[in-house]
Design a protein around this motif. Structure first.
Motif, PDB file in Angstrom:
ATOM      1  N   LYS A  69     -16.510   1.664  -5.211  1.00 23.57           N
ATOM      2  CA  LYS A  69     -16.455   0.402  -5.315  1.00 23.57           C
ATOM      3  C   LYS A  69     -15.088  -0.129  -5.158  1.00 23.57           C
ATOM      4  O   LYS A  69     -14.225   0.439  -5.787  1.00 23.57           O
ATOM      5  CB  LYS A  69     -17.120  -0.166  -6.751  1.00 23.57           C
ATOM      6  N   HIS A  70     -14.726  -0.702  -4.109  1.00 20.77           N
ATOM      7  CA  HIS A  70     -13.386  -1.355  -3.761  1.00 20.77           C
ATOM      8  C   HIS A  70     -13.500  -2.552  -4.319  1.00 20.77           C
ATOM      9  O   HIS A  70     -13.757  -3.371  -3.281  1.00 20.77           O
ATOM     10  CB  HIS A  70     -12.893  -0.925  -2.341  1.00 20.77           C
ATOM     11  N   PRO A  71     -12.961  -3.237  -5.361  1.00 19.10           N
ATOM     12  CA  PRO A  71     -13.069  -4.503  -5.850  1.00 19.10           C
ATOM     13  C   PRO A  71     -12.051  -5.551  -4.732  1.00 19.10           C
ATOM     14  O   PRO A  71     -10.757  -5.310  -4.524  1.00 19.10           O
ATOM     15  CB  PRO A  71     -12.153  -4.600  -7.198  1.00 19.10           C
ATOM     16  N   ASN A  72     -13.031  -6.325  -4.291  1.00 16.53           N
ATOM     17  CA  ASN A  72     -12.431  -7.444  -3.450  1.00 16.53           C
ATOM     18  C   ASN A  72     -11.631  -6.847  -2.297  1.00 16.53           C
ATOM     19  O   ASN A  72     -10.525  -7.239  -1.919  1.00 16.53           O
ATOM     20  CB  ASN A  72     -11.463  -8.331  -4.262  1.00 16.53           C
ATOM     21  N   ASN A  73     -12.215  -5.567  -1.841  1.00 13.05           N
ATOM     22  CA  ASN A  73     -11.407  -5.011  -0.612  1.00 13.05           C
ATOM     23  C   ASN A  73     -10.024  -4.528  -0.663  1.00 13.05           C
ATOM     24  O   ASN A  73      -9.386  -4.461   0.287  1.00 13.05           O
ATOM     25  CB  ASN A  73     -11.684  -5.821   0.566  1.00 13.05           C
ATOM     26  N   VAL A  74      -9.715  -4.455  -2.017  1.00  7.74           N
ATOM     27  CA  VAL A  74      -8.224  -3.749  -2.130  1.00  7.74           C
ATOM     28  C   VAL A  74      -8.165  -2.288  -1.814  1.00  7.74           C
ATOM     29  O   VAL A  74      -9.147  -1.811  -2.333  1.00  7.74           O
ATOM     30  CB  VAL A  74      -7.840  -4.118  -3.575  1.00  7.74           C
ATOM     31  N   ASN A  75      -7.207  -1.913  -1.237  1.00 10.84           N
ATOM     32  CA  ASN A  75      -7.115  -0.552  -0.936  1.00 10.84           C
ATOM     33  C   ASN A  75      -7.230   0.234  -2.165  1.00 10.84           C
ATOM     34  O   ASN A  75      -6.091   0.261  -3.143  1.00 10.84           O
ATOM     35  CB  ASN A  75      -5.957  -0.281  -0.221  1.00 10.84           C
ATOM     36  N   PRO A  76      -8.022   1.356  -2.339  1.00 11.96           N
ATOM     37  CA  PRO A  76      -8.200   1.956  -3.623  1.00 11.96           C
ATOM     38  C   PRO A  76      -7.125   2.955  -3.862  1.00 11.96           C
ATOM     39  O   PRO A  76      -6.573   3.504  -4.934  1.00 11.96           O
ATOM     40  CB  PRO A  76      -9.352   2.592  -3.603  1.00 11.96           C
ATOM     41  N   VAL A  77      -6.025   3.411  -2.961  1.00  8.25           N
ATOM     42  CA  VAL A  77      -5.044   4.362  -3.227  1.00  8.25           C
ATOM     43  C   VAL A  77      -3.873   3.365  -3.296  1.00  8.25           C
ATOM     44  O   VAL A  77      -2.563   4.149  -3.269  1.00  8.25           O
ATOM     45  CB  VAL A  77      -4.814   5.242  -1.868  1.00  8.25           C
ATOM     46  N   GLN A  78      -3.906   1.926  -3.343  1.00 13.31           N
ATOM     47  CA  GLN A  78      -2.687   1.365  -3.704  1.00 13.31           C
ATOM     48  C   GLN A  78      -1.902   1.802  -4.943  1.00 13.31           C
ATOM     49  O   GLN A  78      -2.484   1.945  -5.913  1.00 13.31           O
ATOM     50  CB  GLN A  78      -3.131  -0.317  -3.970  1.00 13.31           C
ATOM     51  N   GLY A  79      -0.808   2.175  -4.723  1.00 13.21           N
ATOM     52  CA  GLY A  79       0.045   2.534  -5.714  1.00 13.21           C
ATOM     53  C   GLY A  79      -0.019   4.022  -6.161  1.00 13.21           C
ATOM     54  O   GLY A  79       0.985   4.681  -6.885  1.00 13.21           O
ATOM     55  N   ARG A  80      -0.743   4.691  -5.760  1.00 12.55           N
ATOM     56  CA  ARG A  80      -0.983   6.277  -5.857  1.00 12.55           C
ATOM     57  C   ARG A  80       0.143   7.075  -5.412  1.00 12.55           C
ATOM     58  O   ARG A  80       0.552   8.107  -6.270  1.00 12.55           O
ATOM     59  CB  ARG A  80      -2.458   6.776  -5.556  1.00 12.55           C
ATOM     60  N   SER A  81       0.630   6.748  -4.393  1.00 10.15           N
ATOM     61  CA  SER A  81       1.841   7.468  -3.955  1.00 10.15           C
ATOM     62  C   SER A  81       3.151   7.264  -4.825  1.00 10.15           C
ATOM     63  O   SER A  81       3.785   8.259  -4.548  1.00 10.15           O
ATOM     64  CB  SER A  81       2.177   6.941  -2.523  1.00 10.15           C
ATOM     65  N   THR A  82       3.010   6.391  -5.727  1.00 10.91           N
ATOM     66  CA  THR A  82       4.194   6.285  -6.708  1.00 10.91           C
ATOM     67  C   THR A  82       4.248   7.470  -7.769  1.00 10.91           C
ATOM     68  O   THR A  82       5.096   7.748  -8.511  1.00 10.91           O
ATOM     69  CB  THR A  82       3.926   4.995  -7.559  1.00 10.91           C
ATOM     70  N   ILE A  83       3.078   8.279  -8.018  1.00 12.64           N
ATOM     71  CA  ILE A  83       3.087   9.213  -8.858  1.00 12.64           C
ATOM     72  C   ILE A  83       4.101  10.248  -8.563  1.00 12.64           C
ATOM     73  O   ILE A  83       4.666  10.850  -9.676  1.00 12.64           O
ATOM     74  CB  ILE A  83       1.735  10.159  -8.826  1.00 12.64           C
ATOM     75  N   ARG A  84       4.209  10.568  -7.385  1.00 14.19           N
ATOM     76  CA  ARG A  84       5.229  11.612  -7.080  1.00 14.19           C
ATOM     77  C   ARG A  84       6.333  11.282  -7.347  1.00 14.19           C
ATOM     78  O   ARG A  84       7.592  11.778  -7.378  1.00 14.19           O
ATOM     79  CB  ARG A  84       5.050  12.225  -5.611  1.00 14.19           C
ATOM     80  N   ARG A  85       6.797   9.823  -7.333  1.00 21.68           N
ATOM     81  CA  ARG A  85       8.281   9.369  -7.514  1.00 21.68           C
ATOM     82  C   ARG A  85       8.252   8.999  -9.096  1.00 21.68           C
ATOM     83  O   ARG A  85       9.697   8.528  -9.291  1.00 21.68           O
ATOM     84  CB  ARG A  85       8.379   8.281  -6.681  1.00 21.68           C
ATOM     85  N   ALA A  86       7.480   9.179  -9.773  1.00 17.69           N
ATOM     86  CA  ALA A  86       7.585   8.777 -11.291  1.00 17.69           C
ATOM     87  C   ALA A  86       8.659   9.665 -12.044  1.00 17.69           C
ATOM     88  O   ALA A  86       8.602  10.962 -11.973  1.00 17.69           O
ATOM     89  CB  ALA A  86       6.185   8.912 -12.012  1.00 17.69           C
ATOM     90  N   ARG A  87       9.468   9.264 -12.799  1.00 16.00           N
ATOM     91  CA  ARG A  87      10.756   9.696 -13.499  1.00 16.00           C
ATOM     92  C   ARG A  87       9.909  10.685 -14.595  1.00 16.00           C
ATOM     93  O   ARG A  87      10.093  11.659 -14.875  1.00 16.00           O
ATOM     94  CB  ARG A  87      11.789   9.073 -13.779  1.00 16.00           C
ATOM     95  N   ARG A  88       9.061   9.890 -15.425  1.00 16.41           N
ATOM     96  CA  ARG A  88       8.498  10.391 -16.475  1.00 16.41           C
ATOM     97  C   ARG A  88       7.057   9.918 -16.415  1.00 16.41           C
ATOM     98  O   ARG A  88       6.540   8.985 -16.100  1.00 16.41           O
ATOM     99  CB  ARG A  88       9.338   9.824 -17.650  1.00 16.41           C
ATOM    100  N   ILE A  89       6.384  11.117 -16.757  1.00 16.53           N
ATOM    101  CA  ILE A  89       4.931  11.174 -16.750  1.00 16.53           C
ATOM    102  C   ILE A  89       4.275  11.493 -18.140  1.00 16.53           C
ATOM    103  O   ILE A  89       4.753  12.628 -18.546  1.00 16.53           O
ATOM    104  CB  ILE A  89       4.293  11.974 -15.610  1.00 16.53           C
ATOM    105  N   VAL A  90       3.343  10.784 -18.497  1.00 15.83           N
ATOM    106  CA  VAL A  90       2.525  11.169 -19.733  1.00 15.83           C
ATOM    107  C   VAL A  90       1.210  11.911 -19.270  1.00 15.83           C
ATOM    108  O   VAL A  90       0.573  11.002 -18.605  1.00 15.83           O
ATOM    109  CB  VAL A  90       2.463  10.339 -20.969  1.00 15.83           C
ATOM    110  N   ILE A  91       0.971  12.917 -19.192  1.00 13.14           N
ATOM    111  CA  ILE A  91      -0.550  13.505 -19.259  1.00 13.14           C
ATOM    112  C   ILE A  91      -1.321  13.734 -20.386  1.00 13.14           C
ATOM    113  O   ILE A  91      -1.032  14.585 -21.221  1.00 13.14           O
ATOM    114  CB  ILE A  91      -0.390  14.838 -18.384  1.00 13.14           C
ATOM    115  N   LYS A  92      -2.492  13.164 -20.523  1.00 18.81           N
ATOM    116  CA  LYS A  92      -3.420  13.593 -21.531  1.00 18.81           C
ATOM    117  C   LYS A  92      -4.442  14.270 -21.056  1.00 18.81           C
ATOM    118  O   LYS A  92      -5.200  13.906 -20.072  1.00 18.81           O
ATOM    119  CB  LYS A  92      -3.633  12.231 -22.251  1.00 18.81           C
ATOM    120  N   ILE A  93      -4.655  15.416 -21.757  1.00 19.24           N
ATOM    121  CA  ILE A  93      -6.148  16.240 -21.543  1.00 19.24           C
ATOM    122  C   ILE A  93      -6.920  16.385 -22.849  1.00 19.24           C
ATOM    123  O   ILE A  93      -6.578  16.455 -23.852  1.00 19.24           O
ATOM    124  CB  ILE A  93      -5.839  17.529 -20.989  1.00 19.24           C
ATOM    125  N   GLY A  94      -8.284  16.082 -22.355  1.00 15.55           N
ATOM    126  CA  GLY A  94      -9.115  16.191 -23.429  1.00 15.55           C
ATOM    127  C   GLY A  94      -9.811  17.569 -24.138  1.00 15.55           C
ATOM    128  O   GLY A  94      -9.602  18.296 -23.357  1.00 15.55           O
TER     129      GLY A  94
END
Length: 393
Positions: A4-29
């Motif tokens: 499901k792509h809400p309102n035809n918005v690109n679903p990968v929008q913003g995902r490329s920023t993960i590699r550029r993130a200075r600080r990341i919190v990862i939670k695993i269950g």
């Protein structure tokens, strides 16, 4: 299952920023790390490889890891997660050591050292401890350490808990001013219905509550080792994105694909501005002592225009508090729309309800010529405009 792509918005929008993130919190269950046999070493190793990859590219990572109680079940001879608090605490005390030992050994293969950080909700409810947590985590990151955070289940009480490590992860992301929150689960994304049901569609992008209208969100799965389910993950994403921190929800096996910016999981876009440490503490974790109910005009002034709360806008006061305590501010329906530091005690305010400052000054003196909650000491909360269906199963 379709996407499901809400309102035809690109679903990968913003995902490329993960590699550029200075600080990341990862939670695993828990369900991604453990089974009825205890800690799954292959799951630990896979996660540490992903974290090591992020570290090599220059990102700082805080890992929020569930699994202490689940890891303690086998040593205690238990088949399922106990329901009583005392046995949960015992399992956590035993399992936390096992879990950290597995992490330490696995990270050491990548030349990384870890630190155990156990938190309770009660600690972060006080501004001093909130600031202490920031300084401790910040210093560990500066020293090149991977902090491994968990709720201190061995001492946390049933009444004062984060409720689930998803929410803890969102709060830690606020504490350390993270650029990204990655929630890893045993489900690969948020769906518009039960993932196992034919026709359920993956929701690739959530921009706000409107994209979740009518979505059925379930609780903990059948494995019996986790606690939160999808409900707490969506709530955690709302906390983080409302504070300017984008969030990606996917399964643990998809972690590396997520880091690489692939179209996996559900991306929760930022819906609010980044908050200062003071505002984050007040809005998310401050222990409130009471509640002030206000009329519609005051709601418009406080929430929409960012004004201070005046006595004339109050319609009710409840709780016991002193001047300087944090209180909830609710509208006529009972929805909490803000939190703030109050300038009067609960014994003073009832006589001031609905009265103008000029009237109070004339009758009680110039010391009553001050606002109830100053705009600088008030954090507005997002109002829930969307409807979600939540399952208890």
């Amino acid at each position: 299952m379709s996407t499901k792509h809400p309102n035809n918005v690109n679903p990968v929008q913003g995902r490329s920023t993960i590699r550029r993130a200075r600080r990341i919190v990862i939670k695993i269950g828990s369900s991604s790390l453990t089974s009825s046999e205890g800690v799954r070493q292959e799951a630990i190793d896979s996660l540490t490889r992903t974290v090591a990859d992020l570290r090599r590219q220059g990102s700082e990572v805080v890992l929020v890891s569930s699994g202490a109680i689940a890891a303690g079940l086998k040593p205690l001879g238990l088949e399922r997660r106990p329901k009583d608090l005392a046995t949960q605490q015992a399992a956590a005390a035993v399992g936390q050591g096992w879990l950290l030992a597995e992490y330490s050994e696995s990270f050491w293969k990548h030349g990384l050292s870890v630190a155990q950080v156990l938190l309770t909700a009660e600690e972060l409810m006080r501004r001093t401890q909130y600031n202490n947590a920031f300084r401790a985590l910040n210093r560990l990151l500066d020293l090149g350490i991977v902090p491994i955070v968990n709720e201190n289940d061995a001492v946390a009480t049933q009444e004062i808990r984060f409720g689930d490590n998803d929410r803890l992860a969102a709060l830690v992301a606020n504490v350390i001013k993270a650029d990204m929150l990655l929630l890893l689960s045993d489900v690969d994304a948020l769906y518009d219905g039960p993932p196992s049901r034919e026709g359920s569609r993956r929701i690739a992008l959530v921009r706000g509550p409107q994209d979740l209208e009518g979505v059925t969100i379930g609780r903990a799965g059948p494995a019996g080792v986790g606690t939160g389910g999808m409900v707490t993950k969506v709530d955690a994403a709302e906390i983080a994105t409302g504070s300017g921190i984008p969030t990606l929800l996917t399964s643990a096996p998809n972690a590396q694909l997520a880091i690489d910016g692939e179209d996996v999981g559900t991306w929760f876009a930022v819906s609010g501005r980044r908050k200062s440490a003071r505002a984050a503490w007040l809005g998310l974790m401050a222990e409130t002592r009471g509640r002030i109910t206000i009329d519609d005009g005051a709601v418009a002034a406080v929430v929409d225009r960012g004004r201070s709360l005046l006595p004339a806008g109050m319609t009710g006061v409840s709780g016991r508090f002193e001047s300087g305590d944090a209180v909830e501010i609710a509208d006529s329906t009972g929805e909490v729309i803000a939190r703030g530091l109050v300038n009067y005690s609960s014994t003073e305010l009832p006589a001031m309800v609905g009265r103008s400052t000029a009237e109070l000054r004339a009758e009680l003196g110039p010391e009553y010529d001050r606002v109830v909650v100053h705009a600088d000491d008030c954090v507005r909360l997002r109002r829930r405009t969307a409807t979600r269906t939540r399952l208890n199963s």
